[in-house]
Write a protein that holds these residues in place. Structure first.
Motif, PDB file in Angstrom:
ATOM      1  N   LYS A 131      -8.528   5.462   0.488  1.00 44.47           N
ATOM      2  CA  LYS A 131      -7.178   6.172   0.062  1.00 44.47           C
ATOM      3  C   LYS A 131      -6.885   5.787  -1.437  1.00 44.47           C
ATOM      4  CE  LYS A 131      -2.529   6.429   1.803  1.00 44.47           C
ATOM      5  NZ  LYS A 131      -1.629   5.972   2.809  1.00 44.47           N
ATOM      6  N   GLU A 132      -6.521   6.623  -2.095  1.00 45.10           N
ATOM      7  CA  GLU A 132      -5.973   6.800  -3.260  1.00 45.10           C
ATOM      8  C   GLU A 132      -4.679   7.756  -3.649  1.00 45.10           C
ATOM      9  OE1 GLU A 132      -9.016   8.232  -6.086  1.00 45.10           O
ATOM     10  OE2 GLU A 132     -10.497   6.703  -5.658  1.00 45.10           O
ATOM     11  N   TYR A 133      -4.031   7.132  -4.595  1.00 41.76           N
ATOM     12  CA  TYR A 133      -2.684   7.852  -5.021  1.00 41.76           C
ATOM     13  C   TYR A 133      -2.910   7.645  -6.549  1.00 41.76           C
ATOM     14  CZ  TYR A 133       2.084   9.363  -4.934  1.00 41.76           C
ATOM     15  OH  TYR A 133       3.205  10.041  -5.059  1.00 41.76           O
ATOM     16  N   ASN A 134      -2.931   8.978  -7.306  1.00 37.78           N
ATOM     17  CA  ASN A 134      -2.970   8.983  -8.606  1.00 37.78           C
ATOM     18  C   ASN A 134      -3.795   8.163  -9.129  1.00 37.78           C
ATOM     19  OD1 ASN A 134      -0.583  10.530  -8.752  1.00 37.78           O
ATOM     20  ND2 ASN A 134       0.815   8.954  -9.603  1.00 37.78           N
ATOM     21  N   GLN A 135      -5.172   8.348  -8.496  1.00 38.16           N
ATOM     22  CA  GLN A 135      -6.320   7.525  -8.837  1.00 38.16           C
ATOM     23  C   GLN A 135      -6.584   6.259  -8.764  1.00 38.16           C
ATOM     24  OE1 GLN A 135      -7.125   9.484 -12.847  1.00 38.16           O
ATOM     25  NE2 GLN A 135      -8.556  10.899 -11.664  1.00 38.16           N
ATOM     26  N   VAL A 136      -5.540   5.814  -8.158  1.00 37.67           N
ATOM     27  CA  VAL A 136      -5.378   4.314  -7.747  1.00 37.67           C
ATOM     28  C   VAL A 136      -5.748   3.921  -6.486  1.00 37.67           C
ATOM     29  CG1 VAL A 136      -3.860   2.236  -7.654  1.00 37.67           C
ATOM     30  CG2 VAL A 136      -3.843   3.931  -9.416  1.00 37.67           C
ATOM     31  N   ARG A 137      -6.659   3.177  -6.099  1.00 37.77           N
ATOM     32  CA  ARG A 137      -7.044   2.662  -4.673  1.00 37.77           C
ATOM     33  C   ARG A 137      -6.111   1.836  -4.079  1.00 37.77           C
ATOM     34  NH1 ARG A 137     -12.834   0.575  -6.607  1.00 37.77           N
ATOM     35  NH2 ARG A 137     -12.842  -0.246  -4.324  1.00 37.77           N
ATOM     36  N   ILE A 138      -5.024   2.450  -3.559  1.00 37.18           N
ATOM     37  CA  ILE A 138      -4.107   1.619  -2.930  1.00 37.18           C
ATOM     38  C   ILE A 138      -4.424   1.014  -1.806  1.00 37.18           C
ATOM     39  CG2 ILE A 138      -2.220   3.024  -4.036  1.00 37.18           C
ATOM     40  CD1 ILE A 138      -1.950   4.520  -1.493  1.00 37.18           C
ATOM     41  N   GLY A 139      -5.658   1.586  -0.934  1.00 38.87           N
ATOM     42  CA  GLY A 139      -6.244   0.937   0.054  1.00 38.87           C
ATOM     43  C   GLY A 139      -6.680  -0.404  -0.021  1.00 38.87           C
ATOM     44  N   GLU A 140      -7.343  -0.556  -1.218  1.00 38.92           N
ATOM     45  CA  GLU A 140      -8.019  -1.650  -1.543  1.00 38.92           C
ATOM     46  C   GLU A 140      -6.891  -2.827  -2.052  1.00 38.92           C
ATOM     47  OE1 GLU A 140     -11.169  -3.995  -1.755  1.00 38.92           O
ATOM     48  OE2 GLU A 140     -11.646  -2.081  -1.993  1.00 38.92           O
ATOM     49  N   ARG A 141      -5.749  -2.078  -2.410  1.00 42.60           N
ATOM     50  CA  ARG A 141      -4.668  -3.106  -2.841  1.00 42.60           C
ATOM     51  C   ARG A 141      -3.977  -3.743  -1.685  1.00 42.60           C
ATOM     52  NH1 ARG A 141       0.350  -0.105  -4.193  1.00 42.60           N
ATOM     53  NH2 ARG A 141       0.380   0.245  -1.860  1.00 42.60           N
ATOM     54  N   ASP A 142      -3.725  -2.588  -0.652  1.00 44.08           N
ATOM     55  CA  ASP A 142      -3.231  -3.266   0.728  1.00 44.08           C
ATOM     56  C   ASP A 142      -3.923  -4.218   1.262  1.00 44.08           C
ATOM     57  OD1 ASP A 142      -1.211  -1.242  -0.258  1.00 44.08           O
ATOM     58  OD2 ASP A 142      -1.540   0.044   1.451  1.00 44.08           O
ATOM     59  N   ARG A 143      -5.377  -3.972   1.287  1.00 48.53           N
ATOM     60  CA  ARG A 143      -6.195  -4.954   2.171  1.00 48.53           C
ATOM     61  C   ARG A 143      -6.053  -6.368   1.284  1.00 48.53           C
ATOM     62  NH1 ARG A 143     -12.610  -4.824   2.284  1.00 48.53           N
ATOM     63  NH2 ARG A 143     -12.284  -5.014  -0.047  1.00 48.53           N
ATOM     64  N   THR A 144      -5.978  -6.491   0.038  1.00 53.51           N
ATOM     65  CA  THR A 144      -5.729  -7.501  -0.745  1.00 53.51           C
ATOM     66  C   THR A 144      -4.692  -8.464  -0.279  1.00 53.51           C
ATOM     67  OG1 THR A 144      -7.104  -6.729  -2.466  1.00 53.51           O
ATOM     68  CG2 THR A 144      -6.186  -8.568  -2.916  1.00 53.51           C
ATOM     69  N   MET A 145      -3.679  -7.648  -0.336  1.00 55.36           N
ATOM     70  CA  MET A 145      -2.187  -8.067  -0.068  1.00 55.36           C
ATOM     71  C   MET A 145      -2.323  -8.835   1.113  1.00 55.36           C
ATOM     72  SD  MET A 145       0.687  -5.709  -1.891  1.00 55.36           S
ATOM     73  CE  MET A 145       0.453  -4.455  -0.537  1.00 55.36           C
ATOM     74  N   LEU A 146      -2.728  -8.056   2.295  1.00 52.35           N
ATOM     75  CA  LEU A 146      -2.556  -8.766   3.674  1.00 52.35           C
ATOM     76  C   LEU A 146      -3.464  -9.999   3.686  1.00 52.35           C
ATOM     77  CD1 LEU A 146      -2.318  -5.699   6.085  1.00 52.35           C
ATOM     78  CD2 LEU A 146      -0.571  -6.892   4.633  1.00 52.35           C
ATOM     79  N   GLU A 147      -4.717  -9.803   3.130  1.00 50.32           N
ATOM     80  CA  GLU A 147      -5.562 -11.147   2.957  1.00 50.32           C
ATOM     81  C   GLU A 147      -4.955 -12.285   2.368  1.00 50.32           C
ATOM     82  OE1 GLU A 147      -8.289 -11.695   4.700  1.00 50.32           O
ATOM     83  OE2 GLU A 147      -9.316  -9.843   4.967  1.00 50.32           O
ATOM     84  N   THR A 148      -4.083 -11.963   1.174  1.00 50.39           N
ATOM     85  CA  THR A 148      -3.369 -13.034   0.620  1.00 50.39           C
ATOM     86  C   THR A 148      -2.214 -13.473   1.360  1.00 50.39           C
ATOM     87  OG1 THR A 148      -4.131 -12.093  -1.386  1.00 50.39           O
ATOM     88  CG2 THR A 148      -2.578 -13.632  -1.602  1.00 50.39           C
ATOM     89  N   LEU A 149      -1.533 -12.770   2.219  1.00 52.19           N
ATOM     90  CA  LEU A 149      -0.183 -13.089   3.001  1.00 52.19           C
ATOM     91  C   LEU A 149      -0.936 -14.239   4.156  1.00 52.19           C
ATOM     92  CD1 LEU A 149       1.969  -9.998   3.616  1.00 52.19           C
ATOM     93  CD2 LEU A 149       2.622 -12.051   2.816  1.00 52.19           C
ATOM     94  N   TYR A 150      -1.947 -13.677   4.707  1.00 54.01           N
ATOM     95  CA  TYR A 150      -2.387 -14.397   5.963  1.00 54.01           C
ATOM     96  C   TYR A 150      -3.244 -15.528   5.391  1.00 54.01           C
ATOM     97  CZ  TYR A 150      -5.330 -15.884   9.610  1.00 54.01           C
ATOM     98  OH  TYR A 150      -6.189 -16.598  10.730  1.00 54.01           O
TER      99      TYR A 150
END
Length: 303
Positions: free
Chosen positions: A129-148
């Protein structure tokens, strides 16, 4: 003394003297503002110096009609702190909330997720998933992995800086409630996700100057909001039909619970979570009675 001046002074006291966070100060202020609105609606002309227990009790009775006992207790606690401040500053000789009892609420156990549920949530993220050529899916996975992986509060996650990452030492620097600093261990797997995000995703974002050091960014190059993290998690829960009401804090609770279930020391968990009192951390001891049974079977001499 007028109400709004008293509230301004109280907010400054909470910030400067007690070092509380913006969110905590806002919560305290909101409760006082409710009282002020109640007095105005009922045309009760009384100052914070002269208001008595009866008037405050009437206010609490009105509030109690629409909120649960836990919320009532929080409001009473906020009012008590406000009037304690006025006593401390010699504006009053007594605290009119001292004679008002808080409702019994019991001890609320935090919601948790199983490791399988956490894996399902993270695996539901569309990494393409991208938004304005930013892979926000990769960002979201990293955030949840960091939270947990680190047991962070959502405010700590969105405020995390690049300069807070000390991967060679295996720690990240966290500024928690009341601007209290702590170092939290970070495992190799979480480090790897963050490095992928920094090197392959974050570099594609046109970052606004004031957020150059902020780790997690939106597609416009600004710091992510707490609300956005809530929304991301809520949507993922809906996608996998998870029959639980969860939030970013659920990952923090799960972090603590899973550590305890696997034999981690309660004192170590307290330090990682940034709890000032071990009593706050002890709530996790009540989550799984199987652990208590296991402790007896393992450690008692007459098992």
């Amino acid at each position: 003394m007028k109400w709004h001046q008293a509230l301004t002074d109280f907010s400054l006291y909470l910030k400067i003297e007690r070092g509380l966070s913006k969110n905590t100060i806002a919560s305290y202020s909101f409760d006082i503002e409710k009282l002020i609105a109640y007095l105005e609606d009922h045309k009760i002309a009384v100052s914070p110096i002269h208001i008595n227990s009866e008037t405050i009790q009437q206010f609490i009775y009105q509030v109690a009609k629409g909120v649960n006992p836990r919320s009532q207790s929080r409001i009473i606690s906020g009012l008590r702190s406000f009037f304690n401040f006025l006593v401390f500053e010699d504006y009053r000789n007594d605290n009119p909330v001292d004679l008002i009892e808080s409702p019994r609420t019991g001890r609320k156990l935090p919601d948790t997720l199983s490791l399988e549920d956490i894996d399902r949530l993270i695996n539901a993220i569309d990494l393409s998933k991208e938004y304005n050529q930013v892979r926000i899916g990769e960002r979201d996975r990293t955030m949840l992995e960091t939270l947990y992986g680190c047991g962070l509060r959502v405010s700590e996650l969105v405020n995390l800086k690049l300069s807070d990452l000390f991967f060679e030492e295996g720690f990240i620097n966290i500024i928690g409630k009341g601007d209290k600093q702590r170092f939290v261990p970070i495992g190799p797997a979480t480090q790897n996700y963050i490095n992928i995000y920094i090197n392959e995703v974050r570099t594609a974002i046109k970052i606004q100057k004031e957020f150059n050091d902020t780790l997690f960014l939106n597609n416009r190059g600004k710091q992510l909001t707490r609300a956005m993290v809530f929304t991301i998690i809520k949507k993922l829960a809906e996608e996998i039909n998870l029959n639980k009401t969860i939030s970013p804090h659920t990952f923090r609770h799960s972090f603590a619970t899973h550590l305890l279930e696997n034999g981690a020391d309660l004192r170590a968990i307290q330090m990682m979570l940034g709890h000032l009192s071990i009593t706050t951390t002890e709530i996790y001891m009540h989550l799984d009675k199987k652990q208590l049974k296991k402790a007896i079977q393992t450690f008692h001499p007459r098992k």
